[in-house]
Design an enzyme around this catalytic site. Structure first.
Site, short mmCIF file in Angstrom:
data_model
loop_
_atom_site.label_atom_id
_atom_site.label_comp_id
_atom_site.label_asym_id
_atom_site.label_seq_id
_atom_site.Cartn_x
_atom_site.Cartn_y
_atom_site.Cartn_z
N HIS A 1 -0.85 3.93 12.16
CA HIS A 1 -0.71 2.73 11.10
C HIS A 1 0.61 2.24 11.59
CE1 HIS A 1 -0.67 0.69 7.13
NE2 HIS A 1 0.51 0.90 7.44
N CYS B 1 7.39 -8.67 6.10
CA CYS B 1 8.36 -7.66 6.04
C CYS B 1 9.45 -8.33 5.17
CB CYS B 1 8.82 -7.36 7.30
SG CYS B 1 10.05 -6.07 7.12
N ARG C 1 -5.43 -3.98 1.20
CA ARG C 1 -4.52 -3.12 0.64
C ARG C 1 -2.94 -3.26 0.91
NH1 ARG C 1 -0.51 0.19 1.64
NH2 ARG C 1 -1.39 1.00 3.64
N ASP C 2 -2.88 -2.85 2.37
CA ASP C 2 -1.07 -3.12 2.65
C ASP C 2 -0.75 -4.76 2.80
OD1 ASP C 2 1.24 -2.28 3.48
OD2 ASP C 2 0.47 -1.37 5.52
ZN ZN Z 1 1.84 -0.39 6.20
#
Ligand code: ZN
Length: 317
Positions: free
Chosen positions: A208, A241, A11-12
Site C-alpha cells: 500500500h 497529503c 476508502r483511503d
Molecule cells: Zn494509505
C-alpha cells in the site's frame, strides 16, 4: 504476469477529503470502476461515523458492490466491532491496520500493540466461526512500516515481531503500508525480503503506497522486482497529503495501470474506463484536486491498451 491493482480511493481517498461524497455517487463510481475492469475495491471503513463521517454509509456501499460478481469487496476494520459490521455487510476481505509505531497506534487507534493483537485474535476467531465458504480473507496491515511522522524509522526487530504476531493471531497475510509516504525503492526491496524471511513469501503479497515524495511508481517497480503482485492505488490520487500540498495521496490508479500495461503486465483494466470513472469523482467532489499524469496528458498516440505495447516493443527491437 498478472498484477492485481486494488482500488482504495473509496476508502483511503474519501476518508482524507473534507467533503462527503454522496452515497449514490459512490455507487456510480464503483460501478464505473467495475466496468473498467477493476476486480478488487476497498469500498470503505467500519469506523464510528462520528470519527469518519465520509464513510458512514460503508455497509450500504459493501452491499451495493457485492452485486458485481467476481469483484472482491474489501473493507478496513479497526477492531472487532468494525469486523462484526463488515461480516454482517458481507465484505469479502477485511484489513485491520496495526501501526508498527506504537506512538502512532496510540494516537490513531488509541491502542497499544498488545491491544491491537487482541483485536486481531478476536476477529480471526469470529471469521473461523463462520461456514468455510463465507469466511472473508483477513489481512493485517503493517502501517507506518517505512517510517512514522512521530517516531521516525521503526527498528526492524519490532517490525518482524509484529509481522509474526499478526500471522500467529490468525491473519491470512500481512501487508506493508507506507502510510506516511516515506518508502524508497531500496527500502521497499529490503523490507519485503526481510518480512518475507520472517513469515514466508506467501504471507506478504501486497503493498500500500502513497506518492507523497514522488517515489510511488518507482516503489511499485521495486516491489515487482522482489515478487510483489498486488498494489493499492486510488483514482486521481484522491485525498492528497495534508503535510505536503500538491502531493497526491495514494499512488494514482490511472498512472499505475499505464505503467504496468506499458511493461506488458496484465491488469484486466481499461485506462479509458478508468478515465470515465474519474469523471464521476470529479463531478461529485468539485472542490477536490485530482492528481495524475495520464488524465492530464492523455494516452500516447497509437496506444492500443493491454498486452499490445510489449509486442510492439519487441517488433521494434
Ligand atoms: Zn494509505
Amino acid at each position: 504476469m498478472e498484477i492485481l491493482v486494488s482500488e482504495v480511493g473509496p476508502r483511503d481517498g474519501l476518508q482524507n477529503v473534507k467533503a462527503t461524497m454522496p452515497t449514490e455517487a459512490k455507487k456510480a463510481w464503483i460501478d464505473a470502476l467495475v466496468a473498467a475492469g477493476v476486480s478488487e475495491i476497498e469500498v470503505g471503513s467500519f469506523v464510528p461515523p462520528k470519527l469518519i463521517p465520509q464513510l458512514a454509509d460503508t455497509a450500504e456501499i459493501v452491499a451495493h458492490a457485492r452485486r458485481h460478481p467476481g469483484v472482491t469487496v474489501a473493507a478496513l476494520v479497526p477492531n472487532r466491532r468494525g469486523a462484526e459490521d463488515a461480516l454482517a455487510a458481507g465484505a469479502h476481505k477485511l484489513t485491520l491496520p496495526l501501526s508498527v509505531s506504537e506512538t502512532h497506534s496510540l494516537a490513531n487507534l488509541r491502542k497499544t500493540h498488545d491491544q491491537v493483537i487482541e483485536e486481531v485474535k478476536a476477529v480471526a476467531a469470529m471469521i473461523r466461526g463462520r461456514p468455510e465458504d463465507r469466511r472473508p480473507h483477513f489481512e493485517g496491515s503493517l502501517s507506518t512500516v517505512f517510517g512514522c511522522t512521530l517516531e521516525g524509522m521503526i527498528p526492524d526487530a519490532q517490525i518482524l515481531s509484529l509481522a509474526s504476531r499478526l500471522m500467529e493471531a490468525g491473519c491470512d497475510e500481512v501487508g506493508l503500508s507506507d502510510t506516511t509516504g516515506y518508502a524508497t525503492p531500496g527500502e521497499v526491496k529490503r523490507l519485503v525480503k526481510l518480512v518475507r524471511g520472517e513469515v514466508g513469501d506467501a504471507a506478504v503479497q501486497g503493498l500500500h503506497l502513497h506518492n507523497t515524495r514522488g517515489l510511488g511508481l518507482a516503489n511499485v517497480l521495486a516491489g515487482i522486482e522482489v515478487g510483489i503482485a498486488t498494489f493499492d492505488a486510488s483514482q486521481g490520487g484522491l485525498g492528497g497529503c495534508p503535510f505536503a500540498p500538491g502531493a497526491s495521496g495514494n499512488i494514482v490508479t490511472e498512472d499505475l495501470v499505464f505503467m504496468l500495461q506499458s511493461m506488458g503486465f496484465t491488469t484486466g483494466i481499461s485506462i479509458e474506463g478508468l478515465l470515465e470513472a474519474r469523471k464521476i469523482v470529479a463531478a461529485a467532489l468539485p472542490d477536490e484536486p485530482l492528481y495524475g499524469f495520464i488524465a492530464d496528458a492523455g494516452l500516447p498516440k497509437g496506444w492500443a491498451g493491454e498486452g499490445v505495447q510489449t509486442r510492439n516493443l519487441k517488433e521494434d527491437a
